[in-house]
Write a protein that holds these residues in place. Structure first.
Motif, PDB file in Angstrom:
ATOM      1  N   UNK A  55      10.789   5.269   3.935  1.00 33.78           N
ATOM      2  CA  UNK A  55      11.187   6.871   4.342  1.00 33.78           C
ATOM      3  C   UNK A  55      10.123   7.579   4.248  1.00 33.78           C
ATOM      4  N   UNK A  56      10.123   8.285   4.665  1.00 35.89           N
ATOM      5  CA  UNK A  56       9.085   9.140   4.036  1.00 35.89           C
ATOM      6  C   UNK A  56       7.266   8.986   4.320  1.00 35.89           C
ATOM      7  N   UNK A  57       6.584   7.512   4.726  1.00 41.02           N
ATOM      8  CA  UNK A  57       5.323   7.124   4.629  1.00 41.02           C
ATOM      9  C   UNK A  57       5.007   5.715   3.645  1.00 41.02           C
ATOM     10  N   UNK A  58       3.497   6.410   3.203  1.00 39.87           N
ATOM     11  CA  UNK A  58       3.471   5.716   1.536  1.00 39.87           C
ATOM     12  C   UNK A  58       3.510   4.926   1.827  1.00 39.87           C
ATOM     13  N   UNK A  59       3.966   3.754   2.916  1.00 40.93           N
ATOM     14  CA  UNK A  59       4.392   2.284   2.344  1.00 40.93           C
ATOM     15  C   UNK A  59       2.739   1.505   2.769  1.00 40.93           C
ATOM     16  N   UNK A  60       2.105   0.621   1.754  1.00 44.08           N
ATOM     17  CA  UNK A  60       0.764  -0.028   1.735  1.00 44.08           C
ATOM     18  C   UNK A  60       0.935  -1.272   1.675  1.00 44.08           C
ATOM     19  N   UNK A  61       0.780  -2.126   2.053  1.00 42.51           N
ATOM     20  CA  UNK A  61       0.187  -4.000   2.524  1.00 42.51           C
ATOM     21  C   UNK A  61      -0.662  -4.808   2.336  1.00 42.51           C
ATOM     22  N   UNK A  62      -1.004  -5.684   2.205  1.00 42.47           N
ATOM     23  CA  UNK A  62      -2.168  -6.327   2.145  1.00 42.47           C
ATOM     24  C   UNK A  62      -1.738  -7.495   3.126  1.00 42.47           C
ATOM     25  N   UNK A  63      -2.040  -8.214   4.093  1.00 43.15           N
ATOM     26  CA  UNK A  63      -2.017  -9.609   4.654  1.00 43.15           C
ATOM     27  C   UNK A  63      -2.629 -10.422   4.117  1.00 43.15           C
ATOM     28  N   UNK A  64      -1.939 -11.560   3.945  1.00 45.33           N
ATOM     29  CA  UNK A  64      -2.274 -12.643   3.610  1.00 45.33           C
ATOM     30  C   UNK A  64      -2.045 -13.194   4.478  1.00 45.33           C
TER      31      UNK A  64
END
Length: 298
Positions: A55-64
């Protein structure tokens, strides 16, 4: 895939738990099924496979691990490291790459799909987070490591033409069907319901969106027995202000439902931000082979 940031809300969602309403279990699933299907198609998954809804952006992930991914739905600025990531196409990420997203220009819900899909354990045949009943995986949080499935298909071909529910327009026209309890309202209330301009209030979540506008008065004031409700049901509590049930709606309700939003328009309603102006348009009567209007459409 490791979660580095979630924004206001991030959950795992798929096509939902259809067919469990008699058990008191709502469908849940993606708020914008069209965007979910699009993100999945681009990485070769089934349309209703599990992805991350945020919701409303702000997601961050590291691909493993190395994997293809795609973003669809509300248009967020996104970067893989420092490289901008286009929306509505698939992108290859190497192990260790970090994807970050910003606030969308419009719309509410964005989907991150990965080739192979999110492989958390299903509950009642769905991997969706149900925030109302507590079924499925809990909302994502910092440090979560999300499993990715190994069954990977052929990535879809990006197109220049996409049909999207998220819109920059400040106006939204919804197709509705009357009933099943529209006869509980005065003629004036029925007329007002389809002629007034409603505003999406700040009371919006995965369960429902409250609309504000003129009061809808009832002609009956006795207690309505609790009865099942459907996604898109527009329930009117004693305040006279309509409430549109969305993906995570309760299985039953105790207030009269004046109408139901057509299924294709539900994703558009879900993507409407507070302050969006909403008008209602009654669905045209369907006719059978003899040309007679079918019951239930007025």
């Amino acid at each position: 895939m490791e979660v580095l940031a979630t924004g206001p809300q991030a959950t795992v969602q798929d096509g939902g738990r259809a067919g469990c309403g008699h058990l008191g279990v709502p469908r849940a699933g993606a708020m914008d099924p069209l965007a979910l299907a699009q993100a999945n198609r681009l990485v070769g998954n089934l349309p209703d496979a599990a992805a991350i809804e945020f919701l409303l952006g702000g997601l961050a992930v590291r691909f493993t691990e190395p994997v293809g991914f795609s973003l669809a739905g509300a248009p967020v600025p996104a970067y893989l490291g420092t490289v901008p990531v286009p929306r509505n196409t698939w992108t290859y990420a190497r192990a260790g790459d970090v994807l970050t997203t910003g606030q969308p220009a419009y719309g509410l819900w964005t989907y991150l799909a990965v080739a192979g899909a999110i492989a958390v354990l299903p509950v009642l045949s769905s991997r969706s987070t149900d925030s109302l009943s507590g079924l499925g995986p809990p909302p994502l949080k910092l440090g979560d490591v999300i499993p990715i499935g190994s069954c990977r298909g052929t990535p879809g071909t990006p197109s220049d033409v996409f049909v999207e529910n998220a819109s920059a327009s400040a106006r939204l026209d919804l197709e509705i069907h009357w009933g099943p309890r529209d006869d509980w309202f005065t003629d004036e209330a029925r007329r007002t319901f389809v002629t007034a301009t409603w505003l999406v209030s700040t009371e919006v979540n995965r369960i429902a969106a409250r609309l504000t506008g003129p009061r809808l008065d009832q002609r009956r004031h006795d207690q309505l027995p609790t009865e099942g409700v459907h996604p898109g049901s527009i329930q009117v509590p004693p305040s006279g202000q309509p409430l549109v049930f969305l993906a995570n709606h309760p299985p039953t309700g105790g207030y009269p439902v004046i109408g139901v939003v057509s299924e294709p328009d539900l994703g558009r309603m879900a993507q409407a931000a507070p302050g969006t102006m909403v008008t209602m348009r009654v669905a045209r009567p369907r006719t059978d082979l003899t040309g007679r209007a079918r019951r239930g459409f007025r």
